[in-house]
Design a protein around this motif. Structure first.
Motif, PDB file in Angstrom:
ATOM      1  N   ARG A 164       0.825  -1.213   0.000  1.00 31.84           N
ATOM      2  CA  ARG A 164       0.000   0.000   0.000  1.00 31.84           C
ATOM      3  C   ARG A 164       0.857   1.261   0.000  1.00 31.84           C
ATOM      4  N   LYS A 165       2.025   1.181   0.629  1.00 33.05           N
ATOM      5  CA  LYS A 165       2.905   2.344   0.672  1.00 33.05           C
ATOM      6  C   LYS A 165       3.377   2.728  -0.721  1.00 33.05           C
ATOM      7  N   GLN A 166       3.669   1.726  -1.569  1.00 33.48           N
ATOM      8  CA  GLN A 166       4.097   2.018  -2.933  1.00 33.48           C
ATOM      9  C   GLN A 166       2.920   1.988  -3.921  1.00 33.48           C
ATOM     10  N   GLU A 215     -10.714  -2.166   1.786  1.00 33.06           N
ATOM     11  CA  GLU A 215      -9.967  -0.947   1.460  1.00 33.06           C
ATOM     12  C   GLU A 215     -10.109   0.103   2.560  1.00 33.06           C
ATOM     13  N   LYS A 216     -11.339   0.290   3.049  1.00 33.92           N
ATOM     14  CA  LYS A 216     -11.562   1.269   4.112  1.00 33.92           C
ATOM     15  C   LYS A 216     -10.861   0.854   5.398  1.00 33.92           C
ATOM     16  N   MET A 236      -6.197   1.295   9.423  1.00 36.89           N
ATOM     17  CA  MET A 236      -5.018   0.677  10.034  1.00 36.89           C
ATOM     18  C   MET A 236      -3.755   1.461   9.706  1.00 36.89           C
ATOM     19  N   ASP A 237      -3.604   1.878   8.448  1.00 33.35           N
ATOM     20  CA  ASP A 237      -2.411   2.626   8.026  1.00 33.35           C
ATOM     21  C   ASP A 237      -2.349   3.989   8.702  1.00 33.35           C
ATOM     22  N   THR A 238      -3.493   4.667   8.788  1.00 32.17           N
ATOM     23  CA  THR A 238      -3.534   5.994   9.414  1.00 32.17           C
ATOM     24  C   THR A 238      -3.147   5.917  10.879  1.00 32.17           C
ATOM     25  N   PHE A 239      -3.678   4.907  11.570  1.00 30.15           N
ATOM     26  CA  PHE A 239      -3.367   4.742  12.994  1.00 30.15           C
ATOM     27  C   PHE A 239      -1.888   4.435  13.199  1.00 30.15           C
ATOM     28  N   ARG A 240      -1.341   3.573  12.336  1.00 29.52           N
ATOM     29  CA  ARG A 240       0.068   3.205  12.476  1.00 29.52           C
ATOM     30  C   ARG A 240       0.977   4.398  12.213  1.00 29.52           C
ATOM     31  N   THR A 248       0.800   6.729  15.375  1.00 26.81           N
ATOM     32  CA  THR A 248       1.363   6.213  16.625  1.00 26.81           C
ATOM     33  C   THR A 248       2.723   5.551  16.454  1.00 26.81           C
ATOM     34  N   GLY A 249       3.019   5.109  15.213  1.00 29.00           N
ATOM     35  CA  GLY A 249       4.272   4.387  14.979  1.00 29.00           C
ATOM     36  C   GLY A 249       4.211   2.947  15.429  1.00 29.00           C
ATOM     37  N   GLU A 250       3.035   2.467  15.816  1.00 28.37           N
ATOM     38  CA  GLU A 250       2.903   1.102  16.314  1.00 28.37           C
ATOM     39  C   GLU A 250       1.761   0.380  15.587  1.00 28.37           C
TER      40      GLU A 250
END
Length: 421
Positions: A279-281, A369-370, A375-379, A382-384
């Motif tokens: 998802r990052k790329q 997708e949602k 999950m990505d936004t939370f990570r 918070t970095g966790e």
């Protein structure tokens, strides 16, 4: 003109940036799970600690000589590497990041009167702004810049850490000095074959009498390397691929595991991490491969890999889908009563998400997708990885064995240095 910038003992240098009390003292950095030595200070090299030395075999030597030992802090190393590369881009926009501690630079269309002085400016700015010592080699080709860098590093006191091969006399002298096993692209097996034919130095490698043999054992790669060492530039700077063709997440276990549920949790976590990279790329994939490594058989004296490949009928970047397929792959290869020491997953058939085609009869649940965005936004905030999928152990945070881990001073606000005035 090309340049190769190489950070000196990079992982050790990164540790010393925020702990200068270990300057001029023996320091080593260990690999994953504190297994082997992968970076050594000059002082540690003098003690006879080889690269790749198993920590448990040299533990007494390390202790007796008061060698400071660090676990690999990849978060810190990656951040400092990015900072070094950013500084280099101030000197030329043409930068190829070759590895975490190396970069090739091209100075075509840039007017430079004195390359040695220019290199010293680069070296001093990196030292001042990032705190990492580097050596720099300049030459007409990428392969020769590697040779120049080796000379700069070997004779630091005479070169100041910067060396320029800008004449034919310097080129020949450098190639006669460089051993064949130290030539860029010549590994242990090739060097043995070369020595058997009387090719002992890099200069021997360039001679016409050995051309047919080099072509025979190395093909077009050998031809190009030979031309590069002769001063003809045929290897251009490579631009990094925005989309990786394969994404792998693998880990060795702290101890051998024989329980299916434990390995299943590991595989599911690997798939989740891999999905984040997808998802990052902004990519999706159609295939996932799962593998496990059996514990070494005493009789056979070798490890045994088992693997399984699963095709996904639709392109996905969902942790839920990938985890499900990964577990299915694990079920196909898992053997009861066998201990495993390592496992991993590899994502293949990767495409960009804007190339994804939708299917009429079989498609992924659109809710995935949602959920992935949440999950990505939370990570990122918070970095966790606090939000996990059902296959993962909600109470357990899997970590490598890192008994000597330093702080992530540049990327974690809770681990920043505190200055008392």
């Amino acid at each position: 003109m090309y340049a190769l910038v190489d950070c000196n003992n990079f992982f050790v240098s990164c540790e010393r940036v925020f702990q200068p009390q270990f300057a001029n003292k023996p320091v080593v950095v260990l690999s994953n799970n504190d297994g082997c030595v992968i970076s050594r200070s000059e002082e540690a090299k003098v003690l006879g600690i080889p690269m790749g030395a198993p920590e448990f075999q040299y533990r007494e030597l390390l202790r007796n000589n008061e060698v400071k030992v660090f676990s690999s802090n990849y978060t810190l190393y990656g951040d400092l590497s990015a900072r070094v590369m950013d500084v280099l881009k101030d000197f030329t926009p043409n930068v190829e990041v070759y590895s975490i501690d190396e970069a090739f630079l091209n100075f075509n269309h840039i007017s430079i009167v004195d390359y040695a002085d220019y290199g010293l400016q680069m070296k001093q700015r990196i030292q001042k702004w990032v705190g990492i010592p580097v050596c720099i080699g300049f030459a007409k080709t990428k392969a020769l810049s590697k040779v120049a860098n080796a000379i700069a590093k070997k004779f630091k006191e005479r070169t100041g850490g910067v060396y320029v091969i800008d004449t034919e006399e310097k080129r020949i002298k450098a190639l006669k000095w460089l051993k064949i096993e130290d030539v860029w692209g010549i590994g242990r097996r090739l060097s043995k074959k070369c020595k058997a034919k009387g090719i002992v130095t890099a200069y021997d490698f360039t001679q016409q009498e050995h051309f047919s043999y080099i072509k025979q054992i190395m093909g077009v790669v050998g031809e190009r390397l030979r031309l590069e060492l002769m001063g003809e530039s045929v290897l251009m700077l490579e631009t990094p691929l925005e989309t990786k063709k394969g994404i792998a997440v693998t880990r060795s276990f702290e101890k051998a595991i024989h329980n299916f549920e434990e390995i299943k949790e590991r595989i599911s976590t690997f798939a989740t991490v891999a999905s984040e990279k997808l998802r990052k790329q902004k990519s999706c994939c159609y295939g996932i491969s799962v593998f496990v490594l059996k514990k070494c058989d005493v009789k056979e004296r070798r490890n045994s890999y088992l693997s399984n490949y699963k095709t996904i009928p639709f392109a996905t970047q969902s942790a839920l889908t990938l985890s499900q397929k990964a577990v299915e792959g694990l079920q196909a290869i898992f053997e009861e009563g066998v201990s495993y020491t390592k496992a991993g997953i590899i994502l293949t058939e990767i495409i960009t998400q804007d190339q994804k085609q939708f299917h009429l009869f079989e498609e992924e649940n659109p809710k995935h997708e949602k959920l992935m965005k949440v999950m990505d936004t939370f990570r990122l905030k918070t970095g966790e990885r606090k939000i996990k999928i059902g296959n993962q152990d909600l109470e357990r945070t899997w970590k490598m064995k890192q008994n000597h881990l330093s702080k992530r001073c540049t990327t974690n606000v809770n681990e920043m240095l505190i200055v008392k005035c």
